[in-house]
Structures are given as structure tokens and as C-alpha cells.
Design an enzyme around this catalytic site. Sequence first.
Site, PDB file in Angstrom:
ATOM      1  N   GLU A   1       0.834  -1.203   0.000  1.00  6.57           N
ATOM      2  CA  GLU A   1       0.000   0.000   0.000  1.00  6.57           C
ATOM      3  C   GLU A   1       0.870   1.255   0.000  1.00  6.57           C
ATOM      4  O   GLU A   1       1.976   1.259   0.550  1.00  6.57           O
ATOM      5  CB  GLU A   1      -0.929  -0.012   1.224  1.00  6.57           C
ATOM      6  CG  GLU A   1      -2.000  -1.092   1.105  1.00  6.57           C
ATOM      7  CD  GLU A   1      -3.043  -1.037   2.207  1.00  6.57           C
ATOM      8  OE1 GLU A   1      -2.918  -0.216   3.134  1.00  6.57           O
ATOM      9  OE2 GLU A   1      -3.990  -1.839   2.138  1.00  6.57           O
TER      10      GLU A   1
ATOM     11  N   LYS B   1      -0.915   0.316 -41.077  1.00  7.38           N
ATOM     12  CA  LYS B   1      -0.765  -0.690 -40.008  1.00  7.38           C
ATOM     13  C   LYS B   1      -2.124  -1.295 -39.665  1.00  7.38           C
ATOM     14  O   LYS B   1      -3.104  -0.572 -39.520  1.00  7.38           O
ATOM     15  CB  LYS B   1      -0.152  -0.015 -38.766  1.00  7.38           C
ATOM     16  CG  LYS B   1       0.058  -0.949 -37.588  1.00  7.38           C
ATOM     17  CD  LYS B   1       0.911  -0.295 -36.496  1.00  7.38           C
ATOM     18  CE  LYS B   1       0.111   0.111 -35.303  1.00  7.38           C
ATOM     19  NZ  LYS B   1       0.906   0.603 -34.183  1.00  7.38           N
TER      20      LYS B   1
ATOM     21  N   ARG C   1      -4.103  -3.968 -36.903  1.00  8.45           N
ATOM     22  CA  ARG C   1      -3.944  -4.670 -35.624  1.00  8.45           C
ATOM     23  C   ARG C   1      -5.063  -5.682 -35.420  1.00  8.45           C
ATOM     24  O   ARG C   1      -6.241  -5.352 -35.621  1.00  8.45           O
ATOM     25  CB  ARG C   1      -3.958  -3.660 -34.463  1.00  8.45           C
ATOM     26  CG  ARG C   1      -3.702  -4.305 -33.094  1.00  8.45           C
ATOM     27  CD  ARG C   1      -3.781  -3.273 -31.974  1.00  8.45           C
ATOM     28  NE  ARG C   1      -2.733  -2.275 -32.052  1.00  8.45           N
ATOM     29  CZ  ARG C   1      -1.505  -2.423 -31.534  1.00  8.45           C
ATOM     30  NH1 ARG C   1      -1.183  -3.520 -30.906  1.00  8.45           N
ATOM     31  NH2 ARG C   1      -0.619  -1.454 -31.637  1.00  8.45           N
TER      32      ARG C   1
ATOM     33  N   THR D   1       6.421  -2.145 -26.791  1.00  7.06           N
ATOM     34  CA  THR D   1       7.278  -3.322 -27.004  1.00  7.06           C
ATOM     35  C   THR D   1       8.317  -3.066 -28.092  1.00  7.06           C
ATOM     36  O   THR D   1       9.256  -3.840 -28.256  1.00  7.06           O
ATOM     37  CB  THR D   1       6.431  -4.523 -27.476  1.00  7.06           C
ATOM     38  OG1 THR D   1       5.862  -4.194 -28.764  1.00  7.06           O
ATOM     39  CG2 THR D   1       5.325  -4.841 -26.503  1.00  7.06           C
TER      40      THR D   1
HETATM   41  C1  R5P Z   1      -0.514   2.648 -31.160  1.00  2.50           C
HETATM   42  O1  R5P Z   1      -1.430   2.956 -31.886  1.00  2.50           O
HETATM   43  C2  R5P Z   1       0.518   3.605 -30.656  1.00  2.50           C
HETATM   44  O2  R5P Z   1       0.494   4.833 -31.323  1.00  2.50           O
HETATM   45  C3  R5P Z   1       1.910   3.003 -30.773  1.00  2.50           C
HETATM   46  O3  R5P Z   1       2.220   2.822 -32.139  1.00  2.50           O
HETATM   47  C4  R5P Z   1       1.960   1.686 -30.069  1.00  2.50           C
HETATM   48  O4  R5P Z   1       1.491   1.819 -28.758  1.00  2.50           O
HETATM   49  C5  R5P Z   1       3.385   1.165 -30.055  1.00  2.50           C
HETATM   50  O5  R5P Z   1       3.390  -0.088 -29.438  1.00  2.50           O
HETATM   51  P1  R5P Z   1       4.568  -1.111 -29.663  1.00  2.50           P
HETATM   52  O6  R5P Z   1       5.858  -0.392 -29.370  1.00  2.50           O
HETATM   53  O7  R5P Z   1       4.286  -2.211 -28.689  1.00  2.50           O
HETATM   54  O8  R5P Z   1       4.494  -1.573 -31.074  1.00  2.50           O
END
Ligand code: R5P
Length: 294
Positions: A36, A189, A191, A221
Site C-alpha cells: 500500500e 498498419k 492490428r 514493445t
Molecule cells: C498505437 O497505436 C501507438 O500509437 C503506438 O504505435 C503503439 O502503442 C506502439 O506499441 P509497440 O511499441 O508495442 O508496437
Amino acid sequence: MKIILGPASTALAEKIAELTGCEKVPVAYKTFPDGENYIRLEGNVQNEHVAIVQTTCAPQDSRLIQLAFIAAAAKRNKARKVTAVVPYLAYARQDKIFLSGEGISVETVAQMLKAAGVDALVTVNIHAESTLSRFPFPAKTLSAIPLLAEYFVQKGCKKAFALAPDKGAMYIAEQAQSVLQGEAGHLEKQRDRYTGQTSQTGKGLNVKGKAVIIFDDIISTGGTIVGAAKILRELGAAHVYTACVHGLLIGDAEKRILDAGVEEVVATDSVPSHVSKVSLAPLIAKALKARKSG
Ligand code: R5P
């Protein structure tokens, strides 16, 4: 106005206090053995407009609760107004229902902050500006992209190509372009909402022999930047750099990005780390000066 030095952003808060000429209020804090949090304001806030500077990168839940506790302590100690300055706002990416059964996490965070005593919010490059309408008090997002682009101008990269990793981030590339005075463009891109896997393409992009800087709001990441760098290499880019506002850099993200041929990773101090080469202090200080008397 007084600046409360949130435990997650002490160095940034100190710089903001210096640039605004505001008095600082330190915060004593500790974590109990059971996990906490405890906080105590070490200064008088009675009748003051206070700005709490506290970022909420990992461990985000703990930092959010510290922010809420500080806001509540400020109100209990008779602060007139509480502005939360949250450079990186956790949970901002869950800003709508993507799959049925979900909640809107950022809305819950906003309501929690309101209940704690926050009257206004200043953040930096929130993932989607439309999210601000979900806050039950005035909320504003600032953009650090021009500061990041200026870093590259100073480095000798004027006229570099500003690239957004997806269409939605094109406004970011355009902000950078206005400082760099070169070209701008974006990748495509996609997802998968269930697995989180992304795929990118660079159709129609002419970067052969050019210096390219990939700009994004967040690097988490590093997968997005690694994928983008791979495409840029295939398209014959001469140099590839990357800049983001919030360098979360989970695990070995930075190494993977560098291994993918990116020459430098630059971020701001919204998430303090060794890649925080650009400070948000001037940007936030300017915004606070405008509200100092309010
Ligand atoms: C997503 O739409 C954000 O703008 C970033 O592109 C995303 O959070 C990047 O995440 P990562 O580094 O895991 O690919």
C-alpha cells in the site's frame, strides 16, 4: 500557483518549478510492506492553485493511486484548485469499446481523479485527443512533437523525412515536418484486436537514399518501430532514427529497435530513462504560466 513534486516525476517537476518561478511542495512517500502507498505533503497549500506533476507509466496503478492520494490531501489541506499534470496518462489507449464486454478504462481513471479532488488535467500527446471529452473536468493535451523534431534539427537532420507508423499518426508526422521542413508520409498498419498482432506495409513511399525519422506517441514493445524499420530498409532509406513522446520501452524493446537498424531512439522525460533526451519542462511550464493566476 505551487508545484507539487509527484514521486514519479520529481526531476521534471523541479525543472517546471524553476521555469515558472513557482514554489515547490515536496511529497514524502513510502510503500508499506503489503504494497500500500503512503503520501504526505511537506508544504502549505491552503488557498493555493496547485499543480501536481506525476506521470503514470509503470507501475501505473501505484502511480495513479499516489496521484489520487496527493490530490485528496491537497483538497483536505484546503488547496483552492488542483490541476493534475500527468505527462504520460496511463490507460489512455483503452478509450472506447473495441470488443463487447469491455469497459472504457480511461473514463474510469478520469472519474477516479475527479472523486479524489482533481479539477483540471494537463497531459502530453494523449493517444487520441477525442478522449479528453470523457473527462468530467477541463482536460488539455500538449504536443511534444515539435520539441522532438527540434532535437533532430540540432543534430543536423533538417529536411529529414518524417514518417508516421500508421495513418492515424500522420498528424504527428505533419507536426514534425513543419519543424524539419522536409517530406512526410505514413505506413499502413493493421492490428488484430484479439491477439494484438500488427502488420505494416509501405506502399507508395519513396524514401530511397533519405534520412527518415519515425515519429510515434508511444514506443511500448518496440514492435511497431521494428516493423517500420524493416520496411524502410527494404525501401532503401539511408538512415533511420526514431522519436516518441512516451518511451515505455518494455523489456528489450530498445535493443530490438537498434538491432533492426535504427540509429538512435529519442524520447521525452514523460517516462524517465536514458533515452529521455528531450525535456517536457519548457512545454508544460508555458502551459502552466498561462493558468498561473487561475
Ligand atoms: C498505437 O497505436 C501507438 O500509437 C503506438 O504505435 C503503439 O502503442 C506502439 O506499441 P509497440 O511499441 O508495442 O508496437
